[in-house]
Design an enzyme around this catalytic site. Structure first.
Site, PDB file in Angstrom:
ATOM      1  N   ASP A  88       0.854  -1.177   0.000  1.00 14.48           N
ATOM      2  CA  ASP A  88       0.000   0.000   0.000  1.00 14.48           C
ATOM      3  C   ASP A  88       0.897   1.237   0.000  1.00 14.48           C
ATOM      4  O   ASP A  88       2.075   1.162   0.374  1.00 14.48           O
ATOM      5  CB  ASP A  88      -0.883  -0.046   1.246  1.00 14.48           C
ATOM      6  CG  ASP A  88      -1.713   1.201   1.436  1.00 14.48           C
ATOM      7  OD1 ASP A  88      -2.330   1.664   0.461  1.00 14.48           O
ATOM      8  OD2 ASP A  88      -1.726   1.733   2.566  1.00 14.48           O
ATOM      9  N   ASP A  90      -0.309   5.059   0.886  1.00 14.61           N
ATOM     10  CA  ASP A  90      -0.593   6.075   1.898  1.00 14.61           C
ATOM     11  C   ASP A  90      -0.514   5.510   3.306  1.00 14.61           C
ATOM     12  O   ASP A  90      -1.098   4.466   3.611  1.00 14.61           O
ATOM     13  CB  ASP A  90      -1.978   6.681   1.667  1.00 14.61           C
ATOM     14  CG  ASP A  90      -2.035   7.502   0.391  1.00 14.61           C
ATOM     15  OD1 ASP A  90      -1.163   8.351   0.193  1.00 14.61           O
ATOM     16  OD2 ASP A  90      -2.960   7.266  -0.429  1.00 14.61           O
TER      17      ASP A  90
END
Length: 297
Positions: A88, A90
């Site tokens: 991922d 963020d």
């Protein structure tokens, strides 16, 4: 031995006393626990063990650590070195939520951040939450994207994670519910082999407030893990996935080593492994890399 428990702390914070306490805790439960193997002085150590399931060893370690800032990851010793990383972006590979920061230039950061928080904890449907947040950015000039990027910081350990896994033949893919404007820049900076995310629609130099279809959501992240593994002829057991939000949970659960990194409670409680104190180098130590093996981008 069949299993290994890796203890990782922020640099300089892992004491011999903590490692000894965890080893004793395993032995008190009837496990065979070998001598600690220090992967990095005062930072990471392996304890080989038999006679307990990894989940039992994790629980025993956390009780023995009594709230110390030390992460514990127990797993099978065989196959711990992974050949595919899906990460991922963020609050995982970068330190912020880029959409929230972008919203600051539209004067709606608090409103957008509130929706983001609820989406990441699983309270809101990710697709609906993304659509709602992006709509609030309609009319924002493209220059705000550049200014947001300039203020975006890489998570400590991210560069080393990608560089080291790449150097040892793993494919590294950035997969995000965020936007290609940021993922392509993060991927280029850190050396990811590929990236996948959402695309903001722009007209006449301004955001339209819409996102191009298809939207990359929780299901798409899981599909990306499976597709990338199949493309390299890898079983899911040879993969590593890391994230912090509810939209990461399916890929984290499916990966051979799925890590909740400084994650929301719904993810931390459901993930097989979690890192709450150390930086992303913890994912290298969990694979058995030593300090001298770590590459620097």
């Amino acid at each position: 031995m069949q299993h290994v428990l890796t203890l990782v702390a922020p640099k300089g914070a892992l004491s011999k006393q903590s490692v000894s306490a965890v080893r004793a805790a395993l032995q008190n439960l009837g496990a065979g626990a070998g001598s600690p193997d220090w992967l990095a002085p005062d930072e990471a150590a392996d304890i080989p063990f038999d006679g307990l399931a990894p989940e039992q060893a994790d629980s025993a370690a956390r009780r023995a650590l009594e709230g110390a800032a030390v992460d514990a990851i127990a797993q099978s010793a065989e196959g711990r070195r992974k050949k595919l990383l899906l990460a991922d972006m963020d609050s995982t590979v970068v330190t912020t939520e880029t959409l929230d920061e972008l919203a600051g230039f539209a004067g709606v950061k608090e409103r957008v951040a509130s929706i983001t928080e609820r989406a990441m904890t699983g309270e809101l449907n990710f697709r609906q939450a993304l659509t709602e947040r992006v709509a609030l950015l309609a009319g924002l000039p493209v220059s705000a994207l550049e200014r947001t990027w300039e203020a975006t910081a890489v998570m400590p350990g991210a560069a080393e994670l990608v560089a080291t896994m790449s150097a040892h033949g793993a494919r590294c893919v950035l997969v995000s519910g965020g936007f290609t404007f940021f993922t392509e820049r993060v991927a280029a900076r850190l050396g990811f082999h590929a990236h996948q995310s959402n695309t903001l629609l722009i007209e006449d130099g301004r955001l339209t407030g819409r996102v191009a279809e298809p939207i990359l959501d929780r299901d798409a992240k899981l599909a990306a893990l499976k597709r990338n593994a199949a493309g390299r002829g890898l079983p899911l057991s040879a993969t590593l996935a890391v994230g912090d939000g509810a939209n990461d949970l399916d890929m984290v659960r499916a990966a051979g080593l799925g890590v909740a990194f400084r994650a929301k409670p719904v993810v931390a409680s459901a993930a097989r492994a979690r890192v709450e104190h150390a930086d992303l180098r913890a994912l290298l130590f969990a694979q058995g890399f030593r300090a001298e093996d770590i590459a620097h981008a």
